[in-house]
Design an enzyme around this catalytic site. Structure first.
Site, mmCIF file in Angstrom:
data_model
loop_
_atom_site.group_PDB
_atom_site.id
_atom_site.type_symbol
_atom_site.label_atom_id
_atom_site.label_comp_id
_atom_site.label_asym_id
_atom_site.label_seq_id
_atom_site.Cartn_x
_atom_site.Cartn_y
_atom_site.Cartn_z
ATOM 1 N N LYS A 86 0.792 -1.231 0.000
ATOM 2 C CA LYS A 86 0.000 0.000 0.000
ATOM 3 C C LYS A 86 0.825 1.282 0.000
ATOM 4 O O LYS A 86 1.859 1.361 0.651
ATOM 5 C CB LYS A 86 -0.840 0.021 1.268
ATOM 6 C CG LYS A 86 -1.936 -1.005 1.286
ATOM 7 C CD LYS A 86 -2.791 -0.666 2.454
ATOM 8 C CE LYS A 86 -3.757 -1.720 2.827
ATOM 9 N NZ LYS A 86 -4.136 -1.507 4.235
ATOM 10 N N GLY A 146 10.409 -6.314 6.893
ATOM 11 C CA GLY A 146 10.315 -7.759 7.056
ATOM 12 C C GLY A 146 10.272 -8.537 5.759
ATOM 13 O O GLY A 146 11.024 -9.486 5.555
ATOM 14 N N GLY A 162 9.138 -2.046 11.139
ATOM 15 C CA GLY A 162 8.476 -0.823 11.613
ATOM 16 C C GLY A 162 9.477 0.244 12.016
ATOM 17 O O GLY A 162 9.304 1.428 11.704
#
Ligand code: AMP
Length: 396
Positions: free
Chosen positions: A197, A350, A373
């Site tokens: 996204k 990841g 993150g």
């Protein structure tokens, strides 16, 4: 902020926070132990200094309850095998029994405390819990880069309750590589951004546009950009509410002289299914009921050429649904192209890390980040709460 090798650890109780959130199979066997191996330099240094090493980590999402299959037991066993040394696993991470165990430790020994997230207070950054965790130690070392973007008791709250705090070798390495990527890196500097996204990486794209010379956009997010350019994209993943933002991004790149590269062809199918029939088409010819699931061969060539003279390459996010063989070629080709470049190459996130590993290119990338993150937060231009908390302790 202090580094572990600037702190006297001799015979002290050294509490080390790692990110041992390793993937497990249905039988709680470790599928990938890279996060454990990445912690070895810090643990070995503490052992060499004859410290009493106390390890803390979270594993999975037990939501504040004891969940047997999320015990750190397999991690303790694997670590013990790596070190050739016994690693005792305590039954909890706080409480009287744990305290006794720690108080009776000999220098040069290791204890691992049970999963921090068996207590809901960990993710709440509960002060009392942080105090209980910290009060058993003389020194606190944070080496959990993968958790550094979170505000938890074991990485933020705890820093108030241990006299001496610092970071381990992994955290140091991670921060240094991202600093290199964000501050005056060797040029040409190319960023490759992919993944599902735009919304997840919008801030990253905006921030990188200030620094990079070229941006390659692939993966699902490319289709919002392609639609913004007026292409019909069939049923490809798209964020309608970000089409204008994507358009502005293209304009902003033009104005600031950043070259932006989008796919020119793609692998399409009717469904995200390994058995789907696939076709390779130019982006102008995506069938109305089909979706783009990987970059095509012309795009692979184009993107590889963009990397040709790069001196810094930053990569975050796959080029397609690489988990399915039919849609994995673009991501793996990108992994080979990045590995073959002569640039300083830094990969994060990841999925990117998994793709590089599966492509067999792990050894040929300068640095692969262990934190998805946390690395995104840095690339967005943000600060890591764990690092901020440690900086505060050194100012006091
Ligand atoms: P992220 O976590 O944002 O890096 O996204 C990774 C995910 O994006 C992977 O699981 C991919 O399967 C998915 N992805 C990549 N390309 C596409 C695409 N064209 N359509 C749908 N999903 C995609």
């Amino acid at each position: 902020m202090k580094y572990i090798d600037q702190i006297d650890l001799k015979e002290k109780k050294v509490l080390c926070r790692f990110d041992f959130n390793v993937p497990l199979d249905d039988n709680s066997h470790i599928v990938d132990d890279r996060r454990i191996r990445a912690a070895l330099p810090t643990i070995n240094h503490a052992l060499d200094e004859n410290a009493k090493v106390i390890i803390i980590s979270h594993l999975g999402r037990p939501n504040g309850k004891v969940v047997d299959r999320l015990s750190l037991n397999p991690v303790a066993t694997r670590l013990s095998r790596f070190l050739g040394k016994r690693v005792v696993l305590a039954r909890d991470c706080i409480g009287g029994d744990v305290r006794k165990l720690i108080d009776n430790m000999e220098p040069g020994c290791i204890i691992m405390l049970e999963n921090l997230r068996f207590h809901k207070e960990e993710t709440e950054n509960n002060d009392d819990f942080a105090k209980k965790l910290g009060s058993c130690a003389d020194v606190y070392i944070d080496d959990a880069f993968g958790n550094a973007h979170r505000v938890h008791a074991s990485n933020v709250g705890i820093t108030k309750y241990v006299k001496e705090c610092g970071i381990g070798f992994l955290m140091k390495k991670e921060l240094n590589y991202f600093k290199k990527a964000l501050n005056n890196p060797p040029r040409p500097y190319v960023a490759i951004v992919g993944g599902a996204k735009v919304s997840d990486k919008l801030q990253v794209l905006i921030n990188l546009m200030k620094t990079v010379d070229k941006i390659i956009i692939g993966g699902g997010m490319a289709f919002t950009f392609l639609k913004a350019m007026g292409h019909e994209i069939g049923t490809s993943i798209v964020e309608e509410n970000l089409i204008d933002v994507a358009y502005n991004g293209i304009e902003m790149a033009k104005k600031s002289g950043v070259k932006l590269y989008l796919p020119v062809d793609c692998v399409i199918a009717e469904k995200v299914d390994p058995k789907s029939v696939t076709k390779i088409v130019p982006v102008q010819e995506i069938n109305p009921d089909w979706m783009g699931l990987d970059i095509g061969p012309a795009t692979i060539t184009l993107f590889a050429e963009v990397l040709h003279d790069a001196r810094t390459v930053l990569w975050n996010g796959p080029m397609g649904v690489f988990e399915i063989d039919a849609f994995s070629r673009g991501t793996f080709a990108m992994a080979h192209a990045v590995a073959n470049s002569h640039a300083l190459t830094i990969a994060g996130g990841g999925d990117t890390d998994v793709a590089i590993h599966e492509a067999g290119e792990s050894d040929y990338i300068t640095y692969i980040s262990t934190g998805g993150g946390a690395s995104l937060k840095l690339l967005e231009g943000g600060k890591l709460p764990a690092v901020e908390a440690l900086n505060k302790t050194s100012e006091e």
